[in-house]
Structure formats: structure tokens, C-alpha cells
Design a protein around this motif. Sequence first.
Motif, PDB file in Angstrom:
ATOM      1  N   LEU A 175      -2.133   7.793  -3.196  1.00  0.00           N
ATOM      2  CA  LEU A 175      -2.736   6.813  -2.265  1.00  0.00           C
ATOM      3  C   LEU A 175      -3.993   6.607  -3.169  1.00  0.00           C
ATOM      4  O   LEU A 175      -4.325   4.958  -3.452  1.00  0.00           O
TER       5      LEU A 175
ATOM      6  N   ALA B  70      -2.613   3.904  -5.613  1.00  0.00           N
ATOM      7  CA  ALA B  70      -2.368   2.620  -4.990  1.00  0.00           C
ATOM      8  C   ALA B  70      -3.418   2.048  -4.487  1.00  0.00           C
ATOM      9  O   ALA B  70      -3.510   0.555  -3.742  1.00  0.00           O
TER      10      ALA B  70
ATOM     11  N   ALA C 172      -4.373  -1.876  -5.222  1.00  0.00           N
ATOM     12  CA  ALA C 172      -3.443  -2.707  -4.664  1.00  0.00           C
ATOM     13  C   ALA C 172      -3.164  -3.171  -3.060  1.00  0.00           C
ATOM     14  O   ALA C 172      -3.316  -4.467  -2.752  1.00  0.00           O
TER      15      ALA C 172
END
Length: 486
Positions: free
Chosen positions: A98, A101, A104
Motif C-alpha cells: 500500500l 500504491a 495511484a
Amino acid sequence: MRAEELKATTIRSFLWKLFEQGGASVVTLLVQVVMARLLAPTEFGVLAIMLVFVNVGNVIVTSGLNTAIIQAPDASDDDFSTVFWMSLAVSLALYAALFVAAPAIAAFYAIPQAVAPLRVLLLVLVVNAYNAIQEAIVARSLDFRKTFRATVSAGVSSGVVGVAVALAGGGIWALVAQQLSQQLVKCLVLAAQVPWKPRAVFRPERAARFFRFGWKLLASGMLEQGYQGLSDLLIGKVFSTSELGYVSQGKRYPNALGALLDGAIQPVMLSAAARVQDDRDMVKRLARRALKTSTFFVAPGMLAFAVVAEPLVRLLLGEAWLPCVPFLQMYCIVYALLPIQSTNLQVLNGMGRSDLFLRLEVIKKLLGICILAFTTFVLRDLTAIVAGYIVTAVLSTFVNASPNRRVIGYAYLEQVRDICPAFLLSALAAAIAWPLSLTGLPDAALVVCQVVVMVVAYLGVAALLRVEELGYLVRTARGVLGTRGK
């Protein structure tokens, strides 16, 4: 454990759990009121999006293993360490994924300012890998005094941190600091009370056994958190983070009240049921008592909250938050049904039937997702989305209750009969108190008057009709205080 001994232990545990939930709810309410006045709805909407990933991550980290420890009659220190190392490894892997990520996720929701806060907030996952084991050990022993101290200490400390950062102009960082410090302090206070510390021990055969039980709870938890989070993600994308902030605040306060009233009973019920899981009749008696007692508190509490919602929000949060009132009132209906949901699920966990637990979650989430998709993409209306949760909650009462007819002999219609007195009395008390809103009283006076009228009407009619739940609570209170009951 003898029935009398179990009853006494369960009542003591319930009282400590009630103190824990009550203290935490009061502190949380005060902190949220202050921070809602210092921060904008948009910042609460951003937090709601970030918490979706944190909450789903927490489910993966624990993987149902903490419940497996509570349910297992022969869990040992080696088992605690084994489960901890499993949870820690998962938490670190998930945090890394995470962390990468985060940009994004922020770009998808057009909130670039959330990248760094999300990465910091995700540290909660690592803390909870340790905290989950501590809480499982406490729950096994029914010694909820320890979680009371930890939860209240964490609430006060994190509240001070969050408000201080908000006053310094920290914005979203105030909410992140409050969330992270709450888990850190809770973990540290529990560590000072729970003698267990992880050792360099890992038992593959025990890990496999716990995972065979826990993976079904993992799947169930993923479905639950994914479904709950899906609504926030869709609202944040289809509508706006500001509107998500209103919905999030509307849900937050009924959820806190439900955690106070029902949350004090259900963890104790799980631990007690796990101790007597071989005695089907005893488990049914525990389930009936938990359901009736929880509903006796939750139903009037939620309806009272719905009645005073508008003046209370205006008084505590300010005019800027009035758009959250309809959502708050609808979520009060959702959480009024919480006892029948949680009691049935805790029975299945206590009896070791995580297979049935998972089956129920799949059915409920399929229903819920269909309703959510219709209200979001066809109706495209925020009120309809939250109203859809009411429909899902009503349908879920039947789904959750259906297996316990054969597991412990507690049928759905019998459960409905058990909760009807509380709901009927609550509706009558709300009907008596609502006309006061037409008197033009100042907000503070109106809230106090309506709550007092509801309490007096509810308890007065319950006493007049000799409602069994009230009699039981009076006898229990006398017993706790050391006086002789009738």
C-alpha cells in the motif's frame, strides 16, 4: 465452569466492557465535536477514503486468527507467538504494497495531498499485529478491566494529539495523528498489563489449525469491510469528498453509540459462549440474554438519537454540518438492528462455526452490493444510498439468524418476539417526545427535554407492563451492589 460462576464472571466482564465502551465513546464524541469545528467536511471525506484501505488491511492482518485464539479451548503461549509472527509478516507485506500504491490511490480520487498521510496512517497495520494478540488474551480470560484502561487512556491521549495538530493548522494530519496515536497508546498500555511477550517460536501445525478456522473469518471480514468501504469509495468518486464527509459523520455517531451499547455485550458473549460451546442449551440462554439486554438499550438509544439529531448537530457541530442530519437519522435505524445481527454472528464464532459465518457474509454482501449498485448508478442519490443500507440491514437480520435455529435451537421468529417489546416501547417513547420539537425551545433545552421525556416514558411503561428485561436488569444491579434481589 459452573453456571453460577459463569454468570458472575460474565456480568463482571460486561460491566468492565461497558465502562470501556462508555469511556471511549464519551472521549471520542468530545474529540470529534472539537475536530469537526476545526476541520472541513472535505478533510473528513479524505479520511474516510484512507480508512477503507486501513480497515481492510486490519482484517487481512488478523486473518480471523485472534478470534481463533479466543475460541480455541487449548491455546497456549506458543500459539500466541505463532499467530503473532504470522500477523506481523502479513502486516509488513501489506504495508509495503500500500505504501507503493498510495500515489495511484490519491490520483484516482484527485486528492494528491493524501499520499504522505496515507503512508503514515498505514502504520496502524503493524501496530495492530501486536495489539490483536493482546486483546485476544484479555478476552480469553474475560478480564476486560485491562482493555478498559487501555482504551480510555488511548482515547484521551490521541484526542489531545489530534486537537493540538488541528489547532496548529495541520488539516488532514490532525486526523491521521489522532488515529495512529490511539492505536499506539492502546497497544502500549495493554503491553504494560498483559504479561505475554512474543517469543522466537513458530509451530507450523498450530498455525495451520488456526488458519483453517481463521481463513473463513478472514474472507468474511474482507467481505464486510470491502462492502462497507465500497460505499465510501463510490461516494467519494461519483459525488465529492465533501458529500462523503457528511455521510461519514452521519454514520460515525450512531456507530459510536452502537459500539457503546451493543459492543459492551457481544465480546463478552463470544468469550462466554466459547467456554460452554459443548452445552447447546447454555449457549442459547446466553444468546437470548445478550439479544434481549442489548436491544433493551440499543433500540431506545438509537431512536432517541434520531429524534434529537437536528438540534444536537446544530448545537455541537454547527450549522455547517446540518446536511449530515438525514444520514445520521437513517443510520440510527441501521444500528438499531445491530443486536440481532451481532448476537447471531457471535454465537456462530463461539461455537466454532466459521464456515456458516462465511456463508452468511457471502449472501448478505451479494444482496447489499446489488442494492448499492442500484442506488448509486441508477438513482444516483445520496439519500437513496443510505436508505439502501436500511433495506440491507433488515434483510440481514433474517440471514444472520437463520442458521441458529439448528445450531442452538434459537429460531428467527423467537428472536423477533424477544426484541419486539424494546422496539415497541422505543417507538412509543419517541412518539411522545417528538412533539417537543414544535415548541421552539433553544437547542440545548430541547435536546435535554426530549431525552428526559423518552427515558421516563420508556422506563415508566416498561415498569408498568412488567417487561422482563427491565426486571432482569434491576435484579442484576441489586446483585452487583450487594443487595438482596427478589
